[in-house]
Design a protein around this motif. Sequence first.
Motif, PDB file in Angstrom:
ATOM      1  N   ASN A  27       1.279  -5.783   9.480  1.00 33.60           N
ATOM      2  CA  ASN A  27       1.568  -4.987   8.285  1.00 33.60           C
ATOM      3  C   ASN A  27       1.968  -5.872   7.109  1.00 33.60           C
ATOM      4  N   ASP A  28       2.695  -6.955   7.371  1.00 32.21           N
ATOM      5  CA  ASP A  28       3.088  -7.871   6.299  1.00 32.21           C
ATOM      6  C   ASP A  28       1.867  -8.513   5.642  1.00 32.21           C
ATOM      7  N   GLY A  29       0.901  -8.924   6.448  1.00 31.81           N
ATOM      8  CA  GLY A  29      -0.331  -9.501   5.909  1.00 31.81           C
ATOM      9  C   GLY A  29      -1.118  -8.491   5.095  1.00 31.81           C
ATOM     10  N   LEU A  30      -1.183  -7.258   5.597  1.00 28.23           N
ATOM     11  CA  LEU A  30      -1.885  -6.205   4.867  1.00 28.23           C
ATOM     12  C   LEU A  30      -1.192  -5.924   3.542  1.00 28.23           C
ATOM     13  N   GLN A  31       0.126  -5.863   3.563  1.00 26.85           N
ATOM     14  CA  GLN A  31       0.887  -5.626   2.335  1.00 26.85           C
ATOM     15  C   GLN A  31       0.589  -6.728   1.308  1.00 26.85           C
ATOM     16  N   ALA A  32       0.538  -7.969   1.760  1.00 23.17           N
ATOM     17  CA  ALA A  32       0.232  -9.084   0.857  1.00 23.17           C
ATOM     18  C   ALA A  32      -1.165  -8.922   0.254  1.00 23.17           C
ATOM     19  N   LEU A  59      -2.855  -6.108  -0.214  1.00 20.77           N
ATOM     20  CA  LEU A  59      -2.819  -5.013  -1.183  1.00 20.77           C
ATOM     21  C   LEU A  59      -2.171  -5.455  -2.497  1.00 20.77           C
ATOM     22  N   ASP A  60      -1.135  -6.287  -2.401  1.00 16.84           N
ATOM     23  CA  ASP A  60      -0.466  -6.797  -3.600  1.00 16.84           C
ATOM     24  C   ASP A  60      -1.334  -7.806  -4.353  1.00 16.84           C
ATOM     25  N   GLY A  61      -2.018  -8.669  -3.629  1.00 20.20           N
ATOM     26  CA  GLY A  61      -2.755  -9.768  -4.245  1.00 20.20           C
ATOM     27  C   GLY A  61      -4.178  -9.455  -4.645  1.00 20.20           C
ATOM     28  N   LEU A  90      -0.725   1.749  10.333  1.00 20.07           N
ATOM     29  CA  LEU A  90      -0.746   2.464   9.066  1.00 20.07           C
ATOM     30  C   LEU A  90       0.120   3.706   9.190  1.00 20.07           C
ATOM     31  N   ALA A  91       1.268   3.660   8.543  1.00 24.29           N
ATOM     32  CA  ALA A  91       2.201   4.778   8.542  1.00 24.29           C
ATOM     33  C   ALA A  91       3.077   4.660   7.302  1.00 24.29           C
ATOM     34  N   GLY A  92       3.675   5.759   6.903  1.00 29.58           N
ATOM     35  CA  GLY A  92       4.633   5.753   5.802  1.00 29.58           C
ATOM     36  C   GLY A  92       4.053   5.245   4.504  1.00 29.58           C
ATOM     37  N   ASN A  93       4.827   4.399   3.811  1.00 28.02           N
ATOM     38  CA  ASN A  93       4.428   3.887   2.499  1.00 28.02           C
ATOM     39  C   ASN A  93       3.169   3.035   2.555  1.00 28.02           C
ATOM     40  N   LEU A  94       2.991   2.275   3.644  1.00 29.88           N
ATOM     41  CA  LEU A  94       1.796   1.434   3.755  1.00 29.88           C
ATOM     42  C   LEU A  94       0.545   2.311   3.848  1.00 29.88           C
ATOM     43  N   GLU A  95       0.604   3.345   4.647  1.00 29.53           N
ATOM     44  CA  GLU A  95      -0.545   4.253   4.753  1.00 29.53           C
ATOM     45  C   GLU A  95      -0.810   4.945   3.411  1.00 29.53           C
ATOM     46  N   ARG A  96       0.231   5.413   2.755  1.00 26.71           N
ATOM     47  CA  ARG A  96       0.086   6.067   1.463  1.00 26.71           C
ATOM     48  C   ARG A  96      -0.568   5.112   0.457  1.00 26.71           C
ATOM     49  N   ARG A  97      -0.092   3.885   0.447  1.00 26.30           N
ATOM     50  CA  ARG A  97      -0.637   2.908  -0.495  1.00 26.30           C
ATOM     51  C   ARG A  97      -2.113   2.630  -0.216  1.00 26.30           C
ATOM     52  N   CYS A  98      -2.461   2.491   1.054  1.00 26.99           N
ATOM     53  CA  CYS A  98      -3.865   2.251   1.405  1.00 26.99           C
ATOM     54  C   CYS A  98      -4.751   3.410   0.978  1.00 26.99           C
ATOM     55  N   THR A  99      -4.321   4.611   1.254  1.00 29.21           N
ATOM     56  CA  THR A  99      -5.160   5.768   0.919  1.00 29.21           C
ATOM     57  C   THR A  99      -5.265   5.982  -0.591  1.00 29.21           C
ATOM     58  N   GLU A 100      -4.230   5.604  -1.351  1.00 29.75           N
ATOM     59  CA  GLU A 100      -4.276   5.733  -2.806  1.00 29.75           C
ATOM     60  C   GLU A 100      -5.059   4.606  -3.464  1.00 29.75           C
ATOM     61  N   GLN A 101      -4.946   3.392  -2.935  1.00 34.76           N
ATOM     62  CA  GLN A 101      -5.545   2.219  -3.586  1.00 34.76           C
ATOM     63  C   GLN A 101      -6.980   1.955  -3.135  1.00 34.76           C
ATOM     64  N   ARG A 110      -9.820   2.327   9.377  1.00 34.61           N
ATOM     65  CA  ARG A 110      -8.539   2.117  10.046  1.00 34.61           C
ATOM     66  C   ARG A 110      -8.714   1.343  11.359  1.00 34.61           C
ATOM     67  N   PRO A 111      -7.610   0.767  11.880  1.00 27.12           N
ATOM     68  CA  PRO A 111      -7.705  -0.069  13.088  1.00 27.12           C
ATOM     69  C   PRO A 111      -8.379   0.595  14.293  1.00 27.12           C
TER      70      PRO A 111
END
Length: 188
Positions: A113-118, A120-122, A139-150, A156-157
């Motif tokens: 999840n940390d790598g995925l977050q990076a 999405l940020d970069g 993919l859950a919570g804020n990470l899932e929301r961010r993926c589906t919005e961005q 998915r895995p």
Amino acid sequence: MLSFGTDGLLRHIADSSSQLKRLRLVKCYAILDKGLSGVAAKLRLVEELDMTYSLILSKEALEAVGRCCPYLKSLKFNNEWQNYRVCDEEALAIAENLPELRLLQLIGNQLSNDGLQAILDGCPHLESLDLRQCFNVTLAGNLERRCTEQIKDLRRPHDSTNDYEYEASYELFDDDYYHGNDYEIFKA
């Protein structure tokens, strides 16, 4: 295993093709980080790079590609998933060096999840992200929301790989494997 693609062949392609826009290296196990890093400067116009089932690229090779290939919009960096390795170094290198990516396919990658977050940020322009068989990603919570919005096209895995052009399998090792007992191979 016979591997047609080598560092020497890659060097020949780079030397002969200054206008190359698409490079696909599938099952080229003899092309190493050093080889790709050494020719990256000659691949300035590359827009699409596919490194499927090749040796795992290091962050150094991804950094070289990022520095030297400013037009790169599509990266396919697919592997066969094995659950004994979790590593976000490659994900961080993608995030820090390939901000113009529109498509990123990471089938079988061990990022978390940390790598995925990076990523999405970069990679703010990312439209298509394929995380099939990236089983360290939840993919859950804020990470899932961010993926589906961005991300417009998100795989998915645990999504099916039936439409993937290569056989996608992964090995699930448990404690019995390390003690010499059987292990299972699952095919998606």
